[in-house]
Enzyme design. Structure first.
Site, PDB file in Angstrom:
ATOM      1  CE  LYS A  92     -13.610  -3.590   2.260  1.00  0.00           C
ATOM      2  NZ  LYS A  92     -12.157  -3.855   3.389  1.00  0.00           N
ATOM      3  CE  LYS A 116      -4.543  -1.887   1.823  1.00  0.00           C
ATOM      4  NZ  LYS A 116      -5.529  -2.252   3.479  1.00  0.00           N
ATOM      5  CE  LYS A 164      -6.645  -7.681  -0.886  1.00  0.00           C
ATOM      6  NZ  LYS A 164      -6.654  -7.654   0.269  1.00  0.00           N
TER       7      LYS A 164
HETATM    8  P1  TYM Z   1     -10.036  -6.614   4.986  1.00  0.00           P
HETATM    9  O1  TYM Z   1     -11.347  -5.745   5.765  1.00  0.00           O
HETATM   10  O2  TYM Z   1      -8.924  -5.376   3.789  1.00  0.00           O
HETATM   11  O3  TYM Z   1     -11.004  -7.280   4.783  1.00  0.00           O
HETATM   12  C1  TYM Z   1     -11.958  -8.291   5.514  1.00  0.00           C
HETATM   13  C2  TYM Z   1     -11.260  -9.646   5.676  1.00  0.00           C
HETATM   14  O4  TYM Z   1     -11.439 -10.283   4.211  1.00  0.00           O
HETATM   15  C3  TYM Z   1      -9.995 -10.838   3.578  1.00  0.00           C
HETATM   16  N1  TYM Z   1     -10.612 -10.538   1.810  1.00  0.00           N
HETATM   17  C4  TYM Z   1      -9.984 -11.853   1.599  1.00  0.00           C
HETATM   18  N2  TYM Z   1     -10.269 -12.938   1.713  1.00  0.00           N
HETATM   19  C5  TYM Z   1      -9.947 -13.730   0.729  1.00  0.00           C
HETATM   20  N3  TYM Z   1     -10.119 -12.655  -0.786  1.00  0.00           N
HETATM   21  C6  TYM Z   1      -9.735 -11.908  -1.705  1.00  0.00           C
HETATM   22  N4  TYM Z   1      -9.765 -11.278  -2.136  1.00  0.00           N
HETATM   23  C7  TYM Z   1     -10.276 -11.075   0.152  1.00  0.00           C
HETATM   24  N5  TYM Z   1      -9.739  -9.376   0.292  1.00  0.00           N
HETATM   25  C8  TYM Z   1     -10.382  -9.406   1.515  1.00  0.00           C
HETATM   26  C9  TYM Z   1      -9.534 -10.586   4.656  1.00  0.00           C
HETATM   27  O5  TYM Z   1      -8.172 -11.515   4.812  1.00  0.00           O
HETATM   28  C10 TYM Z   1     -10.104 -10.109   5.495  1.00  0.00           C
HETATM   29  O6  TYM Z   1     -10.003 -11.275   6.601  1.00  0.00           O
HETATM   30  N6  TYM Z   1      -6.904  -5.113   8.996  1.00  0.00           N
HETATM   31  C11 TYM Z   1      -8.393  -6.320   8.178  1.00  0.00           C
HETATM   32  C12 TYM Z   1      -8.950  -5.967   9.483  1.00  0.00           C
HETATM   33  C13 TYM Z   1      -9.205  -6.635  11.096  1.00  0.00           C
HETATM   34  C14 TYM Z   1      -9.252  -7.592  11.916  1.00  0.00           C
HETATM   35  C15 TYM Z   1      -8.779  -7.116  13.069  1.00  0.00           C
HETATM   36  C16 TYM Z   1      -8.992  -8.938  11.293  1.00  0.00           C
HETATM   37  C17 TYM Z   1      -8.747  -4.954  11.877  1.00  0.00           C
HETATM   38  N7  TYM Z   1      -8.604  -6.344  13.198  1.00  0.00           N
HETATM   39  C18 TYM Z   1      -8.692  -8.577  13.847  1.00  0.00           C
HETATM   40  C19 TYM Z   1      -9.141  -9.885  11.932  1.00  0.00           C
HETATM   41  C20 TYM Z   1      -9.102  -9.586  13.521  1.00  0.00           C
HETATM   42  C21 TYM Z   1      -8.635  -6.018   7.517  1.00  0.00           C
HETATM   43  O7  TYM Z   1      -7.992  -4.913   6.613  1.00  0.00           O
HETATM   44  O8  TYM Z   1      -9.773  -7.308   6.606  1.00  0.00           O
END
Ligand code: TYM
Length: 329
Positions: free
Chosen positions: A198, A112, A195
């Site tokens: 969003k 990023k 990947k």
């Molecule tokens: P975030 O919001 O980017 O994504 C949320 C969850 O979706 C999964 N994910 C994917 N899995 C498979 N293929 C994809 N293309 C894909 N895109 C996203 C991510 O791996 C994630 O599990 N920092 C984290 C949010 C967070 C969190 C936490 C998660 C904050 N604190 C504590 C677990 C425990 C995040 O930005 O996820």
């Protein structure tokens, strides 16, 4: 004693099929087996600038989506991160325990930071893994279902918990990451080397949003980039596009790769894509119908108020223990 499961999603835009298949579905499938917590990681959403109106909308959207995807508020505590102040305090404490080299290694940060504009990289982007560490440790979490891209952050959580426990005495539970064998990295349909995100730079053709119009979602699958082999075969290195579609199909229906391969022996990509498109369309139809019901603001507020109360009780206990261990209390 029941074990604890926790996960979170950043409400920084509409949720994607990747979020659902990589994290939310795994959480929902296991929610009955654990004391389950799922939260809206709204503090993580502000690690880089997001328009306030957009954030507010994304928070409402995400909670309705959690419910529509099957998160059951009777079994699972649903809350908003910023409602539980202990996240900030423990995040701060854990940042102090972390080496700059550890944060510099995080691949999410590296990728990023490379795409940030020229006026510099926000500190939020750098330190957000330590807030994630706090999110997990506050709830004595045993299992964290996430997609592959977040695995490294959970591993960092284990490292920091271990270091803290050695330095200050046994304080934190050691969490395990759960990365499902199938669907842990859903790829961009137009560029299956990246990947599914969003924010999709290429006019959103590569990303299926859970609220996509059904016909548009089907078109996105039909125009997914594949290859010239013309055989439905799981081979992530040589056939990433087809393998990605197979992962999507397998994760939704439960059918394994070899069975899909058998069914499509001698058949073309067109037929295969049509099946994937129909399966995804059915999934979206179901989620969208429920989503409309859960957009009810009163219902959402009730869930969040109750969720924050429950979450706060555990978070306060953990923070008290941390402060005692450190001599702050
Ligand atoms: P975030 O919001 O980017 O994504 C949320 C969850 O979706 C999964 N994910 C994917 N899995 C498979 N293929 C994809 N293309 C894909 N895109 C996203 C991510 O791996 C994630 O599990 N920092 C984290 C949010 C967070 C969190 C936490 C998660 C904050 N604190 C504590 C677990 C425990 C995040 O930005 O996820």
């Amino acid at each position: 004693m029941r074990k604890t499961m926790l996960t979170g999603v950043r409400p920084s835009g509409s949720l994607t099929l990747g979020n659902y298949l990589g994290a939310i579905k795994n959480f929902v499938d296991k929610q009955e087996l654990y004391d389950s917590y799922i939260f809206l990681a709204d503090l993580h959403a502000i690690t880089s600038y997001i328009e306030p109106k957009k954030l507010k909308h994304a928070i409402k959207d995400a909670i309705a989506m959690y419910l529509a995807c099957g998160v059951d508020p009777k079994r699972t505590t649903i809350f908003k991160q910023s409602d539980v102040l202990e996240h900030g305090t423990l995040g701060f404490i854990m940042t102090f325990q972390t080496k700059i080299s550890e944060l510099s290694r995080m691949t999410q940060y590296k990728s990023k930071a490379n795409t940030c504009h020229k006026d510099g990289v926000d500190t939020g982007l750098f330190v957000y893994p330590t807030l994630m560490v706090a999110d997990i440790l506050l709830y004595n979490t045993h299992i964290v279902p996430v997609g592959k891209d977040q695995q490294q952050h959970v591993e960092l959580t284990r490292d920091l918990a271990e270091r803290f426990n050695k330095r200050y005495g046994n304080t934190f539970e050691m969490p395990d990451v759960y990365v499902a064998p199938v669907g842990n990295k859903i790829l961009n349909l137009q560029n299956p080397l990246e990947k599914m995100n969003k924010s999709d730079d290429g006019n959103n053709k590569g990303t299926i949003f859970l609220l996509d119009d059904i016909d548009i979602a089907k078109k996105k699958i039909m125009s997914a980039v594949t290859d010239g082999y013309n055989r439905v075969h799981f081979d992530e290195d040589n056939q990433p596009g087809i393998s990605n579609l197979m992962s999507i199909l397998s994760k939704i229906t439960g059918e394994d790769f070899s069975s899909i391969e058998q069914r499509y022996l001698g058949r073309g990509y067109g037929e295969f894509k049509r099946e994937v498109a129909e399966v995804v369309a059915d999934l979206l139809r179901d989620i969208q119908a429920k989503y409309r019901i859960y957009c009810d603001e009163e219902l959402q507020n009730h869930i969040l108020v109750e969720g924050a109360k429950q979450a706060e009780t555990i978070a306060k206990e953990t923070l008290f223990r941390v402060k005692q261990s450190m001599g702050l209390q």
